[in-house]
Enzyme design. Structure first.
Site, PDB file in Angstrom:
ATOM      1  N   GLY A 114     116.294  15.344  56.428  1.00  0.00           N
ATOM      2  CA  GLY A 114     117.411  16.159  55.897  1.00  0.00           C
ATOM      3  C   GLY A 114     117.398  17.806  56.051  1.00  0.00           C
ATOM      4  CB  CYS A 115     119.966  20.847  56.336  1.00  0.00           C
ATOM      5  SG  CYS A 115     120.552  20.592  54.372  1.00  0.00           S
ATOM      6  CE1 TYR A 116     118.854  23.316  49.998  1.00  0.00           C
ATOM      7  CE2 TYR A 116     119.835  21.304  49.861  1.00  0.00           C
ATOM      8  CZ  TYR A 116     119.904  22.851  50.012  1.00  0.00           C
ATOM      9  OH  TYR A 116     120.994  23.393  48.895  1.00  0.00           O
TER      10      TYR A 116
END
Lengths: 342, 342, 342, 342
Positions: free
Chosen positions: C145-147
């Protein structure tokens, strides 16, 4: 063939964008980087987005530093390029990203810049009729202004075919990077976010004579230009909305055909399908140009819109495209065709 | 004199802005608030910025709910106002913020909206010649479109004095709230931030006939309008850049004098000092209008620029200004003259 | 070695960014492009920034269309990847840019996604200890995921060396593209411009267990994470501000040394010089990561900040970096190290 | 009761916002307006949004000019207020919007500002326990910093009831106007649009001791603060995300009850319904504060978020609120409760 290129003015926006593109250019080796007030600093401290060049140190802008390169890019305030250029030998390809050598008429220069005219160099907008021939093999290139790039590309097909009357009305929106990196209160984020405002209204903007020069040359007669630039709340991009009275007998089909013909072979100009309109976001960071044209039958006008990235196709990308031509490289080499969106 | 006012369409942007202004209006008591799909919800959940009204519950938009108020504001999609209005008695002041009653010619309506014309009501742009007389005491008000508000104010003084030729060229930038609150992919923040793009190009935008109507009435002859709206990366604001060929003999002084005369007594129109240009940020949230005009002698054109807040003076503020006139209240009552900047 | 790659979900933001990068990748040939509701459309109408692919037509997302490629990228809503993946043979490299195969614990998946766990694949964050070995030669990749990408890179060096207590507090700002291209009212430009707001507060965001998984693995013990994502008024970028109590005896020098060691050989991670802090603009469109770390002696905390482009390093760039490793290509191949600024 | 008020520093952002609010205050007559470098200019040229005051001329900031008013607002750079204030008689209400008189401990001042401590005045955050009593009738007010306003309001109810451990972790995003109107390169629109970045990291921001002072006073013991401010791409607004370990036995219900109790009678603080989170857009231009609180049971933390307008409640609105109390006027008088959205 690999060439070594120096960049004078590497700490500003135009210089930074040029370096971003040069990093990806397969035939250019990046040589000296110079600056004025930032000389002595790491590039990483003033251009933190250029990771591969972060440890480079900015040198002062002198002929000694710039000499010894096959290509020298000048990203300097207007009025400074001529002095530097004359110290560089005729065998060096000098690409001036400033205004000094764009205008052919000394009177135009004097009126809009208030100083002596330095001369004119081959004009780096390859898509204009005849421009490629003048750029092939040249050792001196005058990179067009960002607004004239967008406006000339949007309108020249109509003038080349005699489809528009010689009185163009242009309103263009530009991102703030067009105003440069010098800190001025009206360019603060607090001021520009959420605001649209015009400036240089009433024909006084310095890009006006350049547009007139380009369109008149294509039209074969004097074209007047009413030009209103506006500052838009975005970092980059120019949207030029251009119109002129339609010549007698013009139809939407004739107009479309003229634009299709003008751009059929152009690698960077994207004449959009009918009904789709340019957006600056689509050409963000790209050397591409989006163009659309329409015939407003009620108002009797030709309406053409062009979108570019002012720093890419409008400055640094256009400079590289012309450099490729001058060096005999493929015109598209090292230039992005895709925009960064969203 | 305190009046009770109902707002139909209280969950949208126009309705929300109207409520923001009504909260501060000393002679209005806020009555029923209605919505369509949001009926039944707390206002605080859909308009979280309206703290004093957070606990109000949205009712469905019916004549029963709206009846019994002295003023009813309609902030509905076009085509819905007529049906609601005819159920409200002639003693109720109905202020339509939609398009239904703006156009006087049925043919214009049918061509641009494709349905039967509902009629026309007194036009709520008090600054236009003759408009105040028609608004005094009226029980029906058609609030102008946001673009026509900015454009008509910027250009009418030139046409009123015969200083411009009857072919206007207009390029206007609007904030995204002008497109409403319905979720559409091209209006996503990801799409609009950093982008300028035109839409409704070539004379097809529905605000075009309204501009023609206003300018032609002032000029006393048919004025054609080439209108290009563009979407700008900001929530609010319209910057309208308008030009037309200067009539023979026009000078900058004559032009300035015409604008000074037109706006000398206007409480909301700020003709800026020479050299200062409008900015949408300066009228953010305000009912004020900034105007500037110039004479481009090279291009032979009159250039006028107007900046408004599309939701305030362009919609809800303009509605309240006209309501004040209709009710015999002071025209400025409850309307902000200051913008929210930076 | 040139491979043919298909992209499922080519009309969304992750798919579009992947295509932007694939166009520039020297060893990938772009094969089938698929979509769901946009199947049948020209790519140019939904991704107008991808000029070189404008005339490609989107196919439906089926195993037939995706089969026959050496690499298949899945940019699909969570829950859809598993069904597609099981129809692709074990010889195909499947790169899932969605969430389906990120979590190792079925209980975590069930709690946060409410459905049956599809399993877990090698995790595509090469900078984490041990990750490269698992990616070399694999045929299945779960893109982080990006986070979690931003947070794990900012914090893992501290945990790897035992310099921080196992209770991390993270506040991250994300551009709006992280929320995807589906039109929702709260993502309208009118809503997000000028606004910062949190969402998924209190440990409920689905990226939380992924962060815990990564940091706990490095720390060798359970690390809790207090994670607050916020929506920022920009199209792209994640700024993750991460902190934890400093372990006893930690000094700024020890901390700095741990980060220098962790990233000394990393091509994409830029540990900034002391005193310079990450900015999302510096990694716009780039696969680079900017990291800085400090020791707040008054509060007794380690503070680490990471900036990435959520669509590039955070999704599509990270996917390509892992693909390069899986295929035995140079890890940096075809990935931009420069950001697009300003 | 109408008072005459002078504003020192009327050309900056804080001074401009104060004037915007004073124009609408029914009991204040606007007297002298002063500036430093802008003295002699029309206010309309530096604050073009303040139409009703456009023709006012800025005077130099001297005791002669400021004397003779019942209220004097100081919107000056820190370190300048003390000198001006001591020239104003004890009968004048002096409201300092700068930092000079906020800190009670000379050691804190000296450490963070590096100069001699001028003293401390009654602290203008009426919502804090005991604050109103100190403000009633006072002739000297120290307006809080913008970050301490948001943070103190978000966290004090938890500390007042002993529900949080004394180690607060705060990450706050601020609009660019918080950095003032002085032109600095990193605040250019080109730099800030599209970017999030931290600054003053690691406990060095000057607002840190003020937060510690406020929270410690409420908690009755020393509270440490890890504070990371970030610059967000918007002109205004602060979003403060604050957390601390939950005290033993805390539940979501207990937490909610503490916040409901703390704010039950507060006119400007809006504790949002459960599940709704603050957004800076909702308090744009308003003196309102949005607060929400949650209990993250996994991480064992209290999480509180506050949103304010940094120039309104965070500076000029807070100043007026305290002025109202000092003068015995209704606390809400002349202060907007609605935000300007979208």
């Amino acid at each position: 063939m690999t060439v070594r290129a120096a960049v004078a003015g590497a700490s500003g926006y135009a210089g930074g964008e040029l370096l971003r593109l040069l990093v990806a250019h397969p035939e250019v080796e990046i040589g000296a980087l110079t600056a004025n007030s930032n000389a002595g600093q790491r590039l990483g401290s003033v251009q933190p987005h250029l990771l591969p060049l972060a440890e480079r140190v900015l040198a002062p802008t002198t002929a000694e530093v710039l000499g010894g390169h096959e290509v020298v890019f000048l990203a300097l305030p207007h009025g400074q390029s001529a002095a530097v250029a004359e110290q560089l030998g005729p065998e060096v390809l000098v690409v001036d990203m400033g205004a000094d050598f764009r205008l052919r008429e000394a009177a135009d220069w004097e009126r809009f810049y208030g100083s002596a005219h330095a001369g004119s160099w081959p004009y780096g907008l390859p898509e204009l009729p005849g421009a490629r021939a003048a750029l092939a093999g040249t050792k001196r290139i005058a990179v067009p202004g960002c607004y004239p790039t967008a406006v000339s590309l949007a309108l020249f097909p109509a003038y080349a075919e005699g489809l528009a009357e010689p009185e163009a009305v242009i309103v263009a929106a530009s991102g703030t990077s067009g105003a440069g990196k010098a800190a001025k209160p009206h360019l603060l984020g607090s001021e520009v976010m959420g605001s649209m405002s015009p400036y240089g209204v009433g024909g006084v903007h310095r890009h006006t004579p350049e547009m007139i020069q380009n369109l008149s040359a294509v039209a074969g007669r004097r074209v007047t230009v009413s030009f209103t630039p506006t500052l838009a709340p975005m970092p980059r991009g120019i949207l030029a909305t251009c119109s002129a009275k339609a010549a007698p007998g013009v139809t939407a089909e004739v107009l479309r055909a003229a634009y299709e013909k003008a751009f059929a072979e152009e690698p960077f100009v994207h004449l959009l399908p009918e009904g789709q309109w340019p957006a600056t976001a689509s050409v963000y960071g790209s050397n591409a140009v989006q163009i659309q044209v329409a015939h407003d039958t009620e108002a009797g006008r030709v309406l053409a819109v062009g979108a570019i990235d002012n720093l890419a196709k409008g400055t640094a990308g256009g400079a590289l495209q012309s450099m490729n031509l001058a060096l005999g490289l493929p015109e598209e080499l090292g230039l992005p065709l895709t925009g960064l969106a969203p």
